[in-house]
Design a protein around this motif. Structure first.
Motif, PDB file in Angstrom:
ATOM      1  N   VAL A 123       9.122   3.691   1.559  1.00  0.00           N
ATOM      2  CA  VAL A 123       9.862   4.913   1.218  1.00  0.00           C
ATOM      3  C   VAL A 123      11.338   4.738   1.624  1.00  0.00           C
ATOM      4  O   VAL A 123      12.252   5.155   0.903  1.00  0.00           O
ATOM      5  CB  VAL A 123       9.224   6.134   1.921  1.00  0.00           C
ATOM      6  CG1 VAL A 123      10.019   7.404   1.659  1.00  0.00           C
ATOM      7  CG2 VAL A 123       7.770   6.302   1.456  1.00  0.00           C
ATOM      8  N   ASP A 124      11.557   4.068   2.756  1.00  0.00           N
ATOM      9  CA  ASP A 124      12.937   3.853   3.223  1.00  0.00           C
ATOM     10  C   ASP A 124      13.737   3.016   2.230  1.00  0.00           C
ATOM     11  O   ASP A 124      14.906   3.310   1.941  1.00  0.00           O
ATOM     12  CB  ASP A 124      12.937   3.152   4.597  1.00  0.00           C
ATOM     13  CG  ASP A 124      12.427   4.079   5.677  1.00  0.00           C
ATOM     14  OD1 ASP A 124      12.356   5.306   5.425  1.00  0.00           O
ATOM     15  OD2 ASP A 124      12.079   3.578   6.769  1.00  0.00           O
ATOM     16  N   LYS A 125      13.098   1.976   1.709  1.00  0.00           N
ATOM     17  CA  LYS A 125      13.816   1.121   0.742  1.00  0.00           C
ATOM     18  C   LYS A 125      14.136   1.906  -0.534  1.00  0.00           C
ATOM     19  O   LYS A 125      15.206   1.738  -1.115  1.00  0.00           O
ATOM     20  CB  LYS A 125      12.958  -0.097   0.379  1.00  0.00           C
ATOM     21  CG  LYS A 125      12.960  -1.202   1.414  1.00  0.00           C
ATOM     22  CD  LYS A 125      12.305  -2.436   0.806  1.00  0.00           C
ATOM     23  CE  LYS A 125      11.806  -3.375   1.865  1.00  0.00           C
ATOM     24  NZ  LYS A 125      10.938  -4.419   1.321  1.00  0.00           N
ATOM     25  N   VAL A 126      13.210   2.757  -0.940  1.00  0.00           N
ATOM     26  CA  VAL A 126      13.464   3.544  -2.159  1.00  0.00           C
ATOM     27  C   VAL A 126      14.624   4.501  -1.909  1.00  0.00           C
ATOM     28  O   VAL A 126      15.512   4.670  -2.754  1.00  0.00           O
ATOM     29  CB  VAL A 126      12.184   4.302  -2.606  1.00  0.00           C
ATOM     30  CG1 VAL A 126      12.480   5.255  -3.761  1.00  0.00           C
ATOM     31  CG2 VAL A 126      11.090   3.304  -3.010  1.00  0.00           C
ATOM     32  N   GLU A 127      14.652   5.091  -0.720  1.00  0.00           N
ATOM     33  CA  GLU A 127      15.750   6.013  -0.379  1.00  0.00           C
ATOM     34  C   GLU A 127      17.092   5.279  -0.441  1.00  0.00           C
ATOM     35  O   GLU A 127      18.059   5.772  -1.032  1.00  0.00           O
ATOM     36  CB  GLU A 127      15.511   6.584   1.027  1.00  0.00           C
ATOM     37  CG  GLU A 127      16.491   7.674   1.375  1.00  0.00           C
ATOM     38  CD  GLU A 127      16.071   8.459   2.620  1.00  0.00           C
ATOM     39  OE1 GLU A 127      15.276   7.930   3.434  1.00  0.00           O
ATOM     40  OE2 GLU A 127      16.551   9.597   2.759  1.00  0.00           O
ATOM     41  N   ALA A 128      17.128   4.080   0.140  1.00  0.00           N
ATOM     42  CA  ALA A 128      18.371   3.296   0.136  1.00  0.00           C
ATOM     43  C   ALA A 128      18.751   2.913  -1.297  1.00  0.00           C
ATOM     44  O   ALA A 128      19.942   2.886  -1.652  1.00  0.00           O
ATOM     45  CB  ALA A 128      18.184   2.046   0.998  1.00  0.00           C
ATOM     46  N   THR A 129      17.752   2.649  -2.124  1.00  0.00           N
ATOM     47  CA  THR A 129      18.041   2.237  -3.509  1.00  0.00           C
ATOM     48  C   THR A 129      18.599   3.416  -4.316  1.00  0.00           C
ATOM     49  O   THR A 129      19.515   3.242  -5.132  1.00  0.00           O
ATOM     50  CB  THR A 129      16.762   1.662  -4.169  1.00  0.00           C
ATOM     51  OG1 THR A 129      16.228   0.682  -3.290  1.00  0.00           O
ATOM     52  CG2 THR A 129      17.062   1.028  -5.511  1.00  0.00           C
ATOM     53  N   PHE A 130      18.082   4.607  -4.069  1.00  0.00           N
ATOM     54  CA  PHE A 130      18.658   5.792  -4.742  1.00  0.00           C
ATOM     55  C   PHE A 130      20.115   5.970  -4.303  1.00  0.00           C
ATOM     56  O   PHE A 130      20.979   6.307  -5.120  1.00  0.00           O
ATOM     57  CB  PHE A 130      17.853   7.052  -4.415  1.00  0.00           C
ATOM     58  CG  PHE A 130      16.801   7.382  -5.437  1.00  0.00           C
ATOM     59  CD1 PHE A 130      17.154   7.641  -6.763  1.00  0.00           C
ATOM     60  CD2 PHE A 130      15.460   7.453  -5.080  1.00  0.00           C
ATOM     61  CE1 PHE A 130      16.184   7.955  -7.719  1.00  0.00           C
ATOM     62  CE2 PHE A 130      14.481   7.773  -6.026  1.00  0.00           C
ATOM     63  CZ  PHE A 130      14.848   8.023  -7.348  1.00  0.00           C
ATOM     64  N   ALA A 131      20.378   5.738  -3.011  1.00  0.00           N
ATOM     65  CA  ALA A 131      21.758   5.904  -2.511  1.00  0.00           C
ATOM     66  C   ALA A 131      22.690   4.909  -3.195  1.00  0.00           C
ATOM     67  O   ALA A 131      23.840   5.231  -3.531  1.00  0.00           O
ATOM     68  CB  ALA A 131      21.779   5.727  -0.997  1.00  0.00           C
ATOM     69  N   ALA A 132      22.174   3.685  -3.437  1.00  0.00           N
ATOM     70  CA  ALA A 132      23.008   2.648  -4.066  1.00  0.00           C
ATOM     71  C   ALA A 132      23.097   2.841  -5.585  1.00  0.00           C
ATOM     72  O   ALA A 132      24.005   2.295  -6.224  1.00  0.00           O
ATOM     73  CB  ALA A 132      22.431   1.272  -3.746  1.00  0.00           C
ATOM     74  N   HIS A 133      22.143   3.579  -6.156  1.00  0.00           N
ATOM     75  CA  HIS A 133      22.115   3.769  -7.626  1.00  0.00           C
ATOM     76  C   HIS A 133      21.959   5.247  -7.972  1.00  0.00           C
ATOM     77  O   HIS A 133      20.912   5.674  -8.464  1.00  0.00           O
ATOM     78  CB  HIS A 133      20.974   2.955  -8.244  1.00  0.00           C
ATOM     79  CG  HIS A 133      21.189   1.491  -8.148  1.00  0.00           C
ATOM     80  ND1 HIS A 133      21.952   0.788  -9.056  1.00  0.00           N
ATOM     81  CD2 HIS A 133      20.778   0.605  -7.221  1.00  0.00           C
ATOM     82  CE1 HIS A 133      21.989  -0.479  -8.702  1.00  0.00           C
ATOM     83  NE2 HIS A 133      21.290  -0.627  -7.588  1.00  0.00           N
ATOM     84  N   PRO A 134      23.012   6.025  -7.739  1.00  0.00           N
ATOM     85  CA  PRO A 134      22.902   7.465  -8.024  1.00  0.00           C
ATOM     86  C   PRO A 134      22.673   7.745  -9.508  1.00  0.00           C
ATOM     87  O   PRO A 134      22.274   8.852  -9.877  1.00  0.00           O
ATOM     88  CB  PRO A 134      24.247   8.027  -7.545  1.00  0.00           C
ATOM     89  CG  PRO A 134      25.158   6.852  -7.406  1.00  0.00           C
ATOM     90  CD  PRO A 134      24.328   5.645  -7.195  1.00  0.00           C
ATOM     91  N   GLU A 135      22.931   6.735 -10.358  1.00  0.00           N
ATOM     92  CA  GLU A 135      22.723   6.928 -11.803  1.00  0.00           C
ATOM     93  C   GLU A 135      21.243   6.845 -12.193  1.00  0.00           C
ATOM     94  O   GLU A 135      20.887   7.170 -13.340  1.00  0.00           O
ATOM     95  CB  GLU A 135      23.540   5.884 -12.597  1.00  0.00           C
ATOM     96  CG  GLU A 135      22.964   4.466 -12.659  1.00  0.00           C
ATOM     97  CD  GLU A 135      23.140   3.624 -11.378  1.00  0.00           C
ATOM     98  OE1 GLU A 135      23.540   4.172 -10.339  1.00  0.00           O
ATOM     99  OE2 GLU A 135      22.852   2.415 -11.422  1.00  0.00           O
ATOM    100  N   ALA A 136      20.376   6.438 -11.262  1.00  0.00           N
ATOM    101  CA  ALA A 136      18.956   6.266 -11.615  1.00  0.00           C
ATOM    102  C   ALA A 136      18.344   7.599 -12.033  1.00  0.00           C
ATOM    103  O   ALA A 136      18.483   8.605 -11.335  1.00  0.00           O
ATOM    104  CB  ALA A 136      18.192   5.679 -10.435  1.00  0.00           C
TER     105      ALA A 136
END
Ligand SMILES: Cc1ncc(COP(=O)(O)O)c(C=O)c1O
Length: 392
Positions: A123-136
């Motif tokens: 879940v932590d990695k997904v959170e970080a990935t959303f932060a890096a890709h707000p366009e997702a």
């Protein structure tokens, strides 16, 4: 002259298909009626209601896609994803890889979140990935990874998607009917499953459900869905709420009798009881395997009760063991896939196959075959351990 095909009576304890209930096989052989017959339309409505119960949802668009789980997967992707979109795809086994394929074939970009096979999605990695890709705009992941036997946290992952204004696509092919799944409470948007695992049904149908937010995205698409067959706007004309039941395709009439029967059985047993049965039998199997000296591949807190990944002991020939189980005991278990090929066996306890009888039969057969292979396993301890667990 080619003669009729009579398959042997196997016990299916692999990753699916799993044993089909005799009640479901009986339903399958009832007389075929027309797919626009008023009685069939009534059956369709009942199936929708029963699927809403199984998925724990009030989503109007809850239907069985007339094709296997892969078609349900594809239906979710082609309807929710448009060219140019960014989709976060979690991969902790085989099926996340297929999701990536789907995203790319939709003309979108897949941002991968990788976890080791046998681990849940982080879940932590997904959170970080959303932060890096707000366009997702979409998050896709597998609830119950059949290739490894690990369970991921649907509620937490769907909450992250919502917090980032994205929709979620959730694979529940191996989880529906076997473990807790609360589509509405957990806020999942597009969810697909399969009939051949914990529903005790035949392979070839894929239940799907779409939240109101998912339906809104489908209705506002700018690009035509690339698949005619899986375009939900068209399928809705046949299955959807207030549908005119316009001809779209010829529904697999008898397969849907089978699905209806399996869902009636699930309703009779009750979801919570079905989950408890899967857990009880899983614990007995694990107790027996460990008493034999075998170890489980997934940490206890992430294990799926319906898919047990077991480490293959050193010096044992994987293929020979599985082949002996099939030839001598009519028992099918699964091989490891991908990164786990040759390292694990996958023992399914799904739906009708999740029974005390199958637990004991599997332990007996495995003990005999491993003994023949000269494996360093303990003889005579597995059944007492499993029986003690079942009593306790
Ligand atoms: C997690 C998962 N997703 C998707 C699928 C694909 O389903 P099907 O083989 O019915 O097309 C499977 C099949 O085993 C699965 O286990």
């Amino acid at each position: 002259m080619t003669s009729s095909f009579f398959p042997p009576q196997r016990t299916l304890m692999g990753p699916g298909p799993s044993d089909v209930s005799p009640r479901v096989l009986g339903a399958l052989s009832r007389p075929t009626i027309g797919h626009l017959d008023p009685l069939f339309v009534q059956l369709m409505d009942e199936i929708k209601g029963l699927l809403q119960y199984a998925f724990q949802t009030s989503n109007e668009l809850t239907i069985p896609v007339s094709a296997p789980g892969s078609a349900g997967m594809e239906a979710c992707f082609v309807n929710l994803v448009s060219p140019g979109d960014t989709v976060i795809v979690c991969q902790n086994g085989v099926f996340g890889g297929r999701m990536k394929e789907n995203v790319e074939r939709c003309g979108a970009t897949a941002i991968m979140v990788e976890d080791d096979w046998g681990q849940p999605v982080s879940v932590d990695k997904v959170e970080a990935t959303f932060a890096a890709h707000p366009e997702a705009s979409t998050l896709a992941f597998v609830h119950a990874e059949t290739s490894t036997g690990a369970r991921s946290d649907v509620a937490a992952l769907c909450a992250l998607a919502k917090a980032n204004n994205a929709l979620s696509i959730v694979d529940t092919v191996t989880s529906l009917g076997g473990i807790e799944l609360k589509v509405d409470e957990w806020g999942a948007d597009a969810v697909y499953s399969g009939t051949q695992k914990c529903l005790s049904c035949i392979p070839g149908i894929s239940p799907v459900t779409f939240s109101p937010a998912a339906v809104e995205r489908i209705q506002n698409r700018e690009h035509k869905v690339q698949s005619w067959f899986l375009d939900m706007q068209l399928v809705m004309g046949y299955w959807g709420p207030n549908a005119k039941r316009a001809y779209h395709h010829t529904a697999p009439v008898n397969d849907l009798y089978a699905l209806h029967e399996s869902l009636v059985m699930l309703q009779e047993e009750g979801l919570e009881n079905a989950h408890a049965r899967h857990l009880r039998n899983h614990k007995a199997l694990v107790a027996g395997l460990e008493a034999m000296g075998l170890s489980m591949a997934v940490a206890e807190e992430h294990r799926l009760p319906q898919l047990n990944a077991v480490n293959i002991p050193d010096g044992v020939n994987d293929a020979e063991v599985r082949s002996a189980l099939l030839q001598d005991f009519n028992l099918e278990i699964g091989a490891g896939l991908g990164a786990l090929a040759g390292k694990t066996w996958r023992i399914g306890l799904m739906g009708h196959a999740s029974s005390e009888r199958n637990v004991l039969a599997c332990l007996t057969a495995l003990e005999a075959v491993l003994g023949r292979q000269g494996a360093a396993t303990t003889t005579g301890a597995a059944l007492p351990a499993a029986k003690a667990q079942l009593k306790g």
